[in-house]
Write a protein that holds these residues in place. Sequence first.
Motif, PDB file in Angstrom:
ATOM      1  N   UNK A   1       0.841  -1.182   0.000  1.00 48.08           N
ATOM      2  CA  UNK A   1       0.000   0.000   0.000  1.00 48.08           C
ATOM      3  C   UNK A   1       0.884   1.241   0.000  1.00 48.08           C
ATOM      4  N   UNK A   2       0.660   2.099  -0.991  1.00 42.67           N
ATOM      5  CA  UNK A   2       1.344   3.387  -1.037  1.00 42.67           C
ATOM      6  C   UNK A   2       0.520   4.380  -0.230  1.00 42.67           C
ATOM      7  N   UNK A   3       1.179   5.110   0.648  1.00 43.84           N
ATOM      8  CA  UNK A   3       0.477   6.035   1.542  1.00 43.84           C
ATOM      9  C   UNK A   3       1.117   7.414   1.446  1.00 43.84           C
ATOM     10  N   UNK A   4       0.279   8.420   1.260  1.00 40.59           N
ATOM     11  CA  UNK A   4       0.753   9.800   1.245  1.00 40.59           C
ATOM     12  C   UNK A   4       0.029  10.563   2.343  1.00 40.59           C
ATOM     13  N   UNK A   5       0.790  11.194   3.210  1.00 41.26           N
ATOM     14  CA  UNK A   5       0.221  11.969   4.306  1.00 41.26           C
ATOM     15  C   UNK A   5       0.670  13.418   4.176  1.00 41.26           C
ATOM     16  N   UNK A   6      -0.291  14.321   3.990  1.00 40.68           N
ATOM     17  CA  UNK A   6      -0.013  15.752   3.990  1.00 40.68           C
ATOM     18  C   UNK A   6      -0.461  16.329   5.327  1.00 40.68           C
ATOM     19  N   UNK A   7       0.347  17.206   5.866  1.00 39.81           N
ATOM     20  CA  UNK A   7      -0.034  17.960   7.055  1.00 39.81           C
ATOM     21  C   UNK A   7      -0.019  19.435   6.691  1.00 39.81           C
TER      22      UNK A   7
ATOM     23  N   UNK B   1      -1.912   7.943  -4.542  1.00 42.32           N
ATOM     24  CA  UNK B   1      -2.018   8.212  -3.113  1.00 42.32           C
ATOM     25  C   UNK B   1      -1.839   9.710  -2.830  1.00 42.32           C
ATOM     26  N   UNK B   2      -0.961  10.361  -3.609  1.00 39.59           N
ATOM     27  CA  UNK B   2      -0.763  11.812  -3.444  1.00 39.59           C
ATOM     28  C   UNK B   2      -2.019  12.566  -3.867  1.00 39.59           C
ATOM     29  N   UNK B   3      -2.626  12.148  -4.976  1.00 42.10           N
ATOM     30  CA  UNK B   3      -3.867  12.786  -5.429  1.00 42.10           C
ATOM     31  C   UNK B   3      -4.961  12.657  -4.368  1.00 42.10           C
ATOM     32  N   UNK B   4      -5.104  11.467  -3.805  1.00 47.53           N
ATOM     33  CA  UNK B   4      -6.178  11.248  -2.832  1.00 47.53           C
ATOM     34  C   UNK B   4      -6.015  12.137  -1.601  1.00 47.53           C
ATOM     35  N   UNK B   5      -4.768  12.296  -1.136  1.00 48.23           N
ATOM     36  CA  UNK B   5      -4.529  13.154   0.026  1.00 48.23           C
ATOM     37  C   UNK B   5      -4.794  14.620  -0.324  1.00 48.23           C
ATOM     38  N   UNK B   6      -4.322  15.062  -1.487  1.00 44.35           N
ATOM     39  CA  UNK B   6      -4.514  16.456  -1.875  1.00 44.35           C
ATOM     40  C   UNK B   6      -5.970  16.759  -2.196  1.00 44.35           C
ATOM     41  N   UNK B   7      -6.697  15.760  -2.667  1.00 51.62           N
ATOM     42  CA  UNK B   7      -8.122  15.959  -2.921  1.00 51.62           C
ATOM     43  C   UNK B   7      -8.853  16.255  -1.609  1.00 51.62           C
ATOM     44  N   UNK B   8      -8.481  15.555  -0.551  1.00 55.92           N
ATOM     45  CA  UNK B   8      -9.072  15.842   0.758  1.00 55.92           C
ATOM     46  C   UNK B   8      -8.742  17.271   1.201  1.00 55.92           C
ATOM     47  N   UNK B   9      -7.505  17.686   0.938  1.00 56.14           N
ATOM     48  CA  UNK B   9      -7.084  19.045   1.273  1.00 56.14           C
ATOM     49  C   UNK B   9      -7.901  20.068   0.484  1.00 56.14           C
TER      50      UNK B   9
ATOM     51  N   UNK C   1      -0.999  27.162  15.179  1.00 58.30           N
ATOM     52  CA  UNK C   1      -2.167  26.356  14.815  1.00 58.30           C
ATOM     53  C   UNK C   1      -1.824  24.874  14.768  1.00 58.30           C
ATOM     54  N   UNK C   2      -2.732  24.052  15.254  1.00 59.55           N
ATOM     55  CA  UNK C   2      -2.552  22.595  15.225  1.00 59.55           C
ATOM     56  C   UNK C   2      -2.624  22.101  13.780  1.00 59.55           C
ATOM     57  N   UNK C   3      -1.639  21.317  13.318  1.00 62.43           N
ATOM     58  CA  UNK C   3      -1.671  20.814  11.941  1.00 62.43           C
ATOM     59  C   UNK C   3      -2.857  19.886  11.696  1.00 62.43           C
ATOM     60  N   UNK C   4      -3.366  19.933  10.479  1.00 63.29           N
ATOM     61  CA  UNK C   4      -4.416  19.036  10.025  1.00 63.29           C
ATOM     62  C   UNK C   4      -3.803  17.978   9.129  1.00 63.29           C
ATOM     63  N   UNK C   5      -4.351  16.770   9.182  1.00 65.73           N
ATOM     64  CA  UNK C   5      -3.804  15.642   8.438  1.00 65.73           C
ATOM     65  C   UNK C   5      -4.753  15.241   7.304  1.00 65.73           C
ATOM     66  N   UNK C   6      -4.173  15.040   6.109  1.00 65.35           N
ATOM     67  CA  UNK C   6      -4.913  14.558   4.947  1.00 65.35           C
ATOM     68  C   UNK C   6      -4.120  13.384   4.375  1.00 65.35           C
ATOM     69  N   UNK C   7      -4.779  12.223   4.278  1.00 65.84           N
ATOM     70  CA  UNK C   7      -4.043  11.010   3.921  1.00 65.84           C
ATOM     71  C   UNK C   7      -4.721  10.255   2.795  1.00 65.84           C
ATOM     72  N   UNK C   8      -3.917   9.803   1.840  1.00 65.12           N
ATOM     73  CA  UNK C   8      -4.413   8.994   0.742  1.00 65.12           C
ATOM     74  C   UNK C   8      -3.681   7.669   0.671  1.00 65.12           C
ATOM     75  N   UNK C   9      -4.407   6.615   0.252  1.00 64.21           N
ATOM     76  CA  UNK C   9      -3.827   5.277   0.164  1.00 64.21           C
ATOM     77  C   UNK C   9      -4.161   4.633  -1.179  1.00 64.21           C
ATOM     78  N   UNK C  10      -3.215   3.869  -1.701  1.00 63.96           N
ATOM     79  CA  UNK C  10      -3.403   3.186  -2.979  1.00 63.96           C
ATOM     80  C   UNK C  10      -2.877   1.762  -2.866  1.00 63.96           C
ATOM     81  N   UNK C  11      -3.727   0.790  -3.153  1.00 66.12           N
ATOM     82  CA  UNK C  11      -3.323  -0.612  -3.104  1.00 66.12           C
ATOM     83  C   UNK C  11      -2.604  -1.016  -4.383  1.00 66.12           C
TER      84      UNK C  11
END
Length: 200
Positions: A112-118, A173-181, A125-135
Motif C-alpha cells: 500500500x502506497x500512503x501519502x500523508x499531507x499535514x 495516493x498523493x492525489x487522494x490526500x490532496x483531494x481531501x485538502x 495552529x494545530x496541523x491538520x492531516x490529509x491522507x491517501x492510500x493506494x493498493x
Amino acid sequence: MYMSLARMRACTFVTGNPNKVIEVNAILGQSIPVKPVALDVPEIQGTLEEIARDKCQRASRIVDGPVIVEDSALEFRAMKGLPGPYIKYFLEAVGNDGLNRLLQPYSDKSAEAVCTFAFSSGPTMEPLIFQGRLLGKIVPARGPPIFGWEPIFEHQGETLAEMAHDKKNRLSHRYQALRQFQEWLAQDNNRSILHESQES
C-alpha cells in the motif's frame, strides 16, 4: 469557489524535490498558491500521522506562516506494514532491487502506497492531516526512477513510474490526500480561517 488567490499569501510547501512540486501544482490547480522551500526539518520516529504532524509544526515555526509538508510511505502487507514511513532510508540503503529481495521469501507481494499531507495555517495552529492510500503490489522496477520506489509499485498493470502523468494525478495516493485538502479548502469556514491567518 476557493478563496481569491490575490487575497492569500502563498503557502510554503516543504520539499527539495522539483518533481513533487510539479505534481502537487498539477493536482491542486488554482486551489491555493504554493511556494516550494527546501528545509532541513528533523523527523521523529512514530506513526505516519505523528511524523507528518511534528514535521509540520516545526516547519510552520521556521517559515512563520502557512505550510504544508508531505510524508510518503510504502507498506508491505507480508512485513506487517514495514518499511512504512522509513521507506526513504530503506531505499537509500538497498535500492529498488533490494526492496524486491526483501519480499522474496513471501508469496504475498501486495503493498500500500500512503501519502500523508499535514497543513498548518500558522505556527500557533494545530496541523491538520490529509491522507491517501493506494493498493498495489511490488514488482521488478519498470519506468523512470523519478520518484524513488514508484518504479516497483504496480497498480492495475502499470507501475506508478510508467503511468501517464494525467492518469497518475487522478488516482495516486498523493492525489487522494490532496483531494481531501482541496475539499477542506472549499469549505467557507476554513477559507475564513486561512484568510484571518494571513491578516494576523
